[in-house]
Design a protein around this motif. Structure first.
Motif, PDB file in Angstrom:
ATOM      1  N   VAL A 167       0.868  -1.174   0.000  1.00 55.80           N
ATOM      2  CA  VAL A 167       0.000   0.000   0.000  1.00 55.80           C
ATOM      3  C   VAL A 167       0.909   1.230   0.000  1.00 55.80           C
ATOM      4  CG1 VAL A 167      -1.819   1.204   1.260  1.00 55.80           C
ATOM      5  CG2 VAL A 167      -1.657  -1.284   1.394  1.00 55.80           C
ATOM      6  N   GLN A 168       0.688   2.141  -0.946  1.00 56.83           N
ATOM      7  CA  GLN A 168       1.551   3.327  -1.040  1.00 56.83           C
ATOM      8  C   GLN A 168       0.684   4.572  -1.173  1.00 56.83           C
ATOM      9  OE1 GLN A 168       3.683   1.237  -4.290  1.00 56.83           O
ATOM     10  NE2 GLN A 168       5.523   2.146  -3.384  1.00 56.83           N
ATOM     11  N   PHE A 169       1.167   5.651  -0.621  1.00 54.22           N
ATOM     12  CA  PHE A 169       0.405   6.898  -0.625  1.00 54.22           C
ATOM     13  C   PHE A 169       1.340   8.053  -0.936  1.00 54.22           C
ATOM     14  CE2 PHE A 169      -1.191  10.739   1.348  1.00 54.22           C
ATOM     15  CZ  PHE A 169      -2.534  10.742   1.003  1.00 54.22           C
ATOM     16  N   ALA A 170       0.904   8.961  -1.795  1.00 53.34           N
ATOM     17  CA  ALA A 170       1.687  10.173  -2.062  1.00 53.34           C
ATOM     18  C   ALA A 170       0.740  11.349  -2.168  1.00 53.34           C
ATOM     19  CB  ALA A 170       2.492  10.033  -3.354  1.00 53.34           C
ATOM     20  N   GLY A 171       1.170  12.490  -1.637  1.00 57.11           N
ATOM     21  CA  GLY A 171       0.369  13.702  -1.752  1.00 57.11           C
ATOM     22  C   GLY A 171      -0.168  14.170  -0.425  1.00 57.11           C
ATOM     23  N   ASP A 231      -0.843  -2.421  -4.602  1.00 60.50           N
ATOM     24  CA  ASP A 231      -0.144  -3.311  -5.542  1.00 60.50           C
ATOM     25  C   ASP A 231      -0.091  -2.712  -6.953  1.00 60.50           C
ATOM     26  OD1 ASP A 231       0.295  -5.182  -3.503  1.00 60.50           O
ATOM     27  OD2 ASP A 231      -1.714  -6.001  -3.775  1.00 60.50           O
ATOM     28  N   ARG A 232      -0.020  -1.395  -7.034  1.00 57.56           N
ATOM     29  CA  ARG A 232       0.153  -0.705  -8.320  1.00 57.56           C
ATOM     30  C   ARG A 232       1.309   0.293  -8.185  1.00 57.56           C
ATOM     31  NH1 ARG A 232      -4.214  -1.106 -12.100  1.00 57.56           N
ATOM     32  NH2 ARG A 232      -3.441   0.794 -13.100  1.00 57.56           N
ATOM     33  N   PRO A 233       2.542  -0.202  -8.053  1.00 59.28           N
ATOM     34  CA  PRO A 233       3.675   0.700  -7.792  1.00 59.28           C
ATOM     35  C   PRO A 233       3.903   1.716  -8.905  1.00 59.28           C
ATOM     36  CG  PRO A 233       4.427  -1.556  -8.191  1.00 59.28           C
ATOM     37  CD  PRO A 233       2.939  -1.615  -8.067  1.00 59.28           C
ATOM     38  N   ARG A 234       3.568   1.323 -10.158  1.00 58.15           N
ATOM     39  CA  ARG A 234       3.808   2.276 -11.247  1.00 58.15           C
ATOM     40  C   ARG A 234       2.861   3.489 -11.118  1.00 58.15           C
ATOM     41  NH1 ARG A 234       3.387   0.544 -17.435  1.00 58.15           N
ATOM     42  NH2 ARG A 234       4.967  -0.968 -16.846  1.00 58.15           N
ATOM     43  N   ASP A 235       1.612   3.211 -10.715  1.00 57.29           N
ATOM     44  CA  ASP A 235       0.664   4.312 -10.477  1.00 57.29           C
ATOM     45  C   ASP A 235       1.215   5.260  -9.423  1.00 57.29           C
ATOM     46  OD1 ASP A 235      -1.265   3.658 -12.277  1.00 57.29           O
ATOM     47  OD2 ASP A 235      -2.837   3.214 -10.817  1.00 57.29           O
ATOM     48  N   LEU A 236       1.851   4.657  -8.425  1.00 57.28           N
ATOM     49  CA  LEU A 236       2.359   5.498  -7.340  1.00 57.28           C
ATOM     50  C   LEU A 236       3.457   6.434  -7.855  1.00 57.28           C
ATOM     51  CD1 LEU A 236       4.653   5.928  -4.929  1.00 57.28           C
ATOM     52  CD2 LEU A 236       2.244   6.298  -4.415  1.00 57.28           C
ATOM     53  N   VAL A 237       4.405   5.856  -8.588  1.00 55.72           N
ATOM     54  CA  VAL A 237       5.530   6.660  -9.082  1.00 55.72           C
ATOM     55  C   VAL A 237       5.011   7.764 -10.005  1.00 55.72           C
ATOM     56  CG1 VAL A 237       7.622   6.586 -10.488  1.00 55.72           C
ATOM     57  CG2 VAL A 237       7.163   4.769  -8.846  1.00 55.72           C
ATOM     58  N   GLN A 238       4.135   7.375 -10.925  1.00 53.57           N
ATOM     59  CA  GLN A 238       3.621   8.375 -11.874  1.00 53.57           C
ATOM     60  C   GLN A 238       2.702   9.364 -11.162  1.00 53.57           C
ATOM     61  OE1 GLN A 238       1.960   6.336 -15.263  1.00 53.57           O
ATOM     62  NE2 GLN A 238       3.909   5.415 -15.797  1.00 53.57           N
ATOM     63  N   GLY A 239       1.903   8.868 -10.231  1.00 49.93           N
ATOM     64  CA  GLY A 239       0.977   9.733  -9.503  1.00 49.93           C
ATOM     65  C   GLY A 239       1.722  10.782  -8.693  1.00 49.93           C
ATOM     66  N   ARG A 240       2.815  10.370  -8.072  1.00 48.99           N
ATOM     67  CA  ARG A 240       3.590  11.329  -7.279  1.00 48.99           C
ATOM     68  C   ARG A 240       4.116  12.455  -8.173  1.00 48.99           C
ATOM     69  NH1 ARG A 240       8.687   9.812  -3.279  1.00 48.99           N
ATOM     70  NH2 ARG A 240       8.517  11.641  -1.954  1.00 48.99           N
ATOM     71  N   ARG A 241       4.546  12.066  -9.374  1.00 49.80           N
ATOM     72  CA  ARG A 241       5.042  13.085 -10.323  1.00 49.80           C
ATOM     73  C   ARG A 241       3.905  14.008 -10.765  1.00 49.80           C
ATOM     74  NH1 ARG A 241       8.269   9.050 -13.603  1.00 49.80           N
ATOM     75  NH2 ARG A 241      10.040   8.701 -12.248  1.00 49.80           N
ATOM     76  N   LEU A 261      -6.163  16.546 -14.964  1.00 50.98           N
ATOM     77  CA  LEU A 261      -6.310  15.186 -15.488  1.00 50.98           C
ATOM     78  C   LEU A 261      -7.636  15.024 -16.211  1.00 50.98           C
ATOM     79  CD1 LEU A 261      -4.967  13.187 -12.416  1.00 50.98           C
ATOM     80  CD2 LEU A 261      -3.748  13.790 -14.494  1.00 50.98           C
ATOM     81  N   ASP A 262      -7.635  14.082 -17.157  1.00 52.68           N
ATOM     82  CA  ASP A 262      -8.876  13.708 -17.840  1.00 52.68           C
ATOM     83  C   ASP A 262      -9.503  12.574 -17.019  1.00 52.68           C
ATOM     84  OD1 ASP A 262     -10.772  12.432 -19.361  1.00 52.68           O
ATOM     85  OD2 ASP A 262      -9.695  12.724 -21.253  1.00 52.68           O
ATOM     86  N   VAL A 263     -10.585  12.931 -16.338  1.00 50.60           N
ATOM     87  CA  VAL A 263     -11.167  12.009 -15.366  1.00 50.60           C
ATOM     88  C   VAL A 263     -11.668  10.714 -16.013  1.00 50.60           C
ATOM     89  CG1 VAL A 263     -13.084  11.762 -13.741  1.00 50.60           C
ATOM     90  CG2 VAL A 263     -11.677  13.819 -13.722  1.00 50.60           C
ATOM     91  N   THR A 264     -12.179  10.806 -17.236  1.00 51.61           N
ATOM     92  CA  THR A 264     -12.699   9.594 -17.888  1.00 51.61           C
ATOM     93  C   THR A 264     -11.567   8.608 -18.151  1.00 51.61           C
ATOM     94  OG1 THR A 264     -12.506  10.731 -19.994  1.00 51.61           O
ATOM     95  CG2 THR A 264     -14.707  10.641 -19.010  1.00 51.61           C
ATOM     96  N   ARG A 265     -10.368   9.117 -18.399  1.00 52.48           N
ATOM     97  CA  ARG A 265      -9.209   8.224 -18.587  1.00 52.48           C
ATOM     98  C   ARG A 265      -8.686   7.730 -17.230  1.00 52.48           C
ATOM     99  NH1 ARG A 265      -6.974   8.218 -23.517  1.00 52.48           N
ATOM    100  NH2 ARG A 265      -4.799   8.055 -22.893  1.00 52.48           N
ATOM    101  N   LEU A 266      -8.740   8.621 -16.253  1.00 53.20           N
ATOM    102  CA  LEU A 266      -8.192   8.290 -14.937  1.00 53.20           C
ATOM    103  C   LEU A 266      -8.891   7.083 -14.304  1.00 53.20           C
ATOM    104  CD1 LEU A 266      -6.208   9.223 -12.708  1.00 53.20           C
ATOM    105  CD2 LEU A 266      -8.036  10.661 -11.800  1.00 53.20           C
ATOM    106  N   ILE A 267     -10.192   6.982 -14.488  1.00 52.07           N
ATOM    107  CA  ILE A 267     -10.911   5.875 -13.831  1.00 52.07           C
ATOM    108  C   ILE A 267     -10.698   4.550 -14.566  1.00 52.07           C
ATOM    109  CG2 ILE A 267     -12.657   7.294 -12.698  1.00 52.07           C
ATOM    110  CD1 ILE A 267     -14.569   6.592 -14.955  1.00 52.07           C
ATOM    111  N   ASN A 268     -10.015   4.608 -15.695  1.00 49.77           N
ATOM    112  CA  ASN A 268      -9.725   3.368 -16.426  1.00 49.77           C
ATOM    113  C   ASN A 268      -8.315   2.884 -16.048  1.00 49.77           C
ATOM    114  OD1 ASN A 268      -9.169   1.347 -18.176  1.00 49.77           O
ATOM    115  ND2 ASN A 268      -9.653   2.506 -20.061  1.00 49.77           N
ATOM    116  N   PRO A 269      -8.215   1.821 -15.249  1.00 50.42           N
ATOM    117  CA  PRO A 269      -6.892   1.402 -14.763  1.00 50.42           C
ATOM    118  C   PRO A 269      -5.975   0.897 -15.879  1.00 50.42           C
ATOM    119  CG  PRO A 269      -8.596  -0.141 -14.041  1.00 50.42           C
ATOM    120  CD  PRO A 269      -9.294   0.994 -14.719  1.00 50.42           C
ATOM    121  N   ALA A 270      -6.537   0.670 -17.071  1.00 51.63           N
ATOM    122  CA  ALA A 270      -5.701   0.209 -18.185  1.00 51.63           C
ATOM    123  C   ALA A 270      -4.915   1.377 -18.793  1.00 51.63           C
ATOM    124  CB  ALA A 270      -6.575  -0.453 -19.248  1.00 51.63           C
ATOM    125  N   VAL A 271      -5.357   2.609 -18.554  1.00 50.01           N
ATOM    126  CA  VAL A 271      -4.638   3.788 -19.088  1.00 50.01           C
ATOM    127  C   VAL A 271      -3.560   4.176 -18.079  1.00 50.01           C
ATOM    128  CG1 VAL A 271      -4.867   6.213 -19.798  1.00 50.01           C
ATOM    129  CG2 VAL A 271      -6.743   4.605 -20.201  1.00 50.01           C
TER     130      VAL A 271
END
Ligand code: FAD
Length: 389
Positions: free
Chosen positions: A314-318, A356-366, A374-384
């Protein structure tokens, strides 16, 4: 400046010594620590140490090469301008780093309550985690959840008592923290939400409702307070920790503060912050050392934290304080891997929690750092991928 004293030999204290040398300070450094142990890391205490995978977590730092005088088992008990009063006499300083961290809160009652802050606490608790032992963990915060994980793995009968309506609710709010509720049941841990402990007794705990829960071992995990009592009566301003500016300067000349005990001004978030996370203890000392040595440096990170619980990273940034709404990436009921995004009114990312999504964390922190919309319709799609949202 000839002599710098660093009070507190935890991670922030050691990193301060390293940073002073890295910034070219060639004078004397004295590192004073209340614990008898060489500086060690705390995150593994509730993970590898409790799980029996490690006995020592000593910080990998060559203190001899850094030419530091290490004074262990000695506590600071007072501060005058230029002088630290310790249990072993007075220490004159030209520059001072306050890095005394935080101490766990204890609850009322006559019963033995374990806390988990030091290596000694961890080893004492580990010895009690035997199959069949009835363990009550008070507080379903980050550390409570990690201890419950280890105790369940050791075959204990674990009950977690939480005053809030969800685990991690103090840190994440009820909506996000609530997604971790099923993890407890799956691990065979009983979770009692909305339950306040009235007292810790010799054979269990009594809830405010009058209900009793019997236990062999009781662990109190209800938070920490900055360890700053020793600064009472000094010229260092204290309010929820040592008050410092964005350069980590205290109200007393030539004194800086770092780590869990420091309450700093964040330009980025426009507010004071005191963050009890490893990454802060790691990063802040560089700014503090620069400030002490007369350079201009600002400490203004996007806070980051991780926790390993119930088999999940579990990771948190912000900082979710300014957020207006919360969105899910993935469905926690269906997907093993998911994330929660906190968005400001203008669709900028304020904070992200990933499971369990470390890449989201790294990119999210940036993305939090960059402050883009952000484009919310893309954000809610975990494949993007997050950086493409
Ligand atoms: P500390 O580590 O508390 O060090 C301060 C030192 O100062 C202590 O050794 C103390 O004895 C000493 N001291 C206090 N008062 C005095 C005095 N008057 N005189 C001399 N010495 C004094 N963070 C994460 O980001 N992820 C995690 O997974 C995570 N897990 C954790 C698990 C546990 C069990 C704990 C306890 C913490 C965890 N943390 C985690 C938080 C992280 O470890 C802390 O943020 C970090 O240790 C803070 O470092 P510090 O040096 O500021 O304070």
């Amino acid at each position: 400046m000839d002599h710098v004293v660093v009070v507190g030999a935890g991670l922030a204290g050691v990193r301060s010594v390293e940073a002073l040398r890295a910034h070219g300070f060639a004078g004397r450094i004295t590192l004073v620590g209340e614990e008898p142990h060489r500086p060690y890391d705390r995150p593994p205490l509730s993970k590898a140490v409790l799980l029996g995978q490690a006995d020592s977590t000593v910080v990998d730092s060559d203190l001899e090469a850094l030419d530091v005088r290490l004074c262990l088992g000695i506590a600071a008990k007072g501060l005058r301008d230029g002088v630290v009063e310790t249990t072993e006499g007075e220490l004159d300083y030209d520059g001072l780093v306050i890095a005394t961290g935080a101490s766990p809160v204890r609850l009322r009652g006559e019963g033995r309550q374990h806390v988990l802050r030091t290596i000694d606490d961890a080893l004492a608790l580990r010895a009690q985690l035997v199959p069949g032992a009835r363990i009550v963990v008070i507080g379903a915060g980050w550390i409570g959840a990690e201890v419950a994980t280890a105790a369940a793995k050791a075959g204990c009968a674990v009950t977690v008592i939480e005053a809030g309506e969800a685990p991690l609710s103090a840190a994440l709010g009820v909506a996000a923290g609530g997604h971790t509720i099923p993890w407890y049941g799956k691990a065979g841990v009983e979770l009692r939400l909305g339950a306040m402990v009235g007292s810790v007794d010799p054979d269990g705990v009594t809830l405010m409702s009058g209900a009793r829960i019997e236990a062999d071992v009781i662990l109190t995990c209800v938070g920490v307070r900055p360890a700053v009592d020793w600064l009472k009566g000094s010229a260092v301003a204290v309010e929820d920790g040592v008050v410092v500016d964005e350069h980590l300067r205290t109200s007393l000349a030539n004194v800086v503060a770092v780590g869990d005990c420091a309450n700093w001004w964040s330009r980025r978030f426009g507010r004071r912050m005191r963050v009890e996370h490893w990454d802060t203890a790691l990063g802040a000392p560089d700014t503090a050392a620069a400030t002490l040595l007369g350079e201009v440096a600002v400490y203004d990170p996007v806070p980051y934290f991780w926790s390993e619980q119930f088999g999940h990273m579990v990771q948190f940034a912000g900082h979710r304080g300014t957020a207006e709404r919360l969105l899910l990436r993935g469905d926690p009921l269906v997907d093993e891997k998911w994330a929660v995004c906190w968005l400001a009114a203008d669709d900028r990312l304020a904070a992200i929690l990933t499971v369990d999504r470390p890449r989201d964390l790294v990119q999210g922190r940036r993305v939090v750092e960059g402050g883009q919309r952000l484009d919310v319709t893309r954000l809610i799609n975990p494949a993007v991928t997050l950086r493409d949202c």
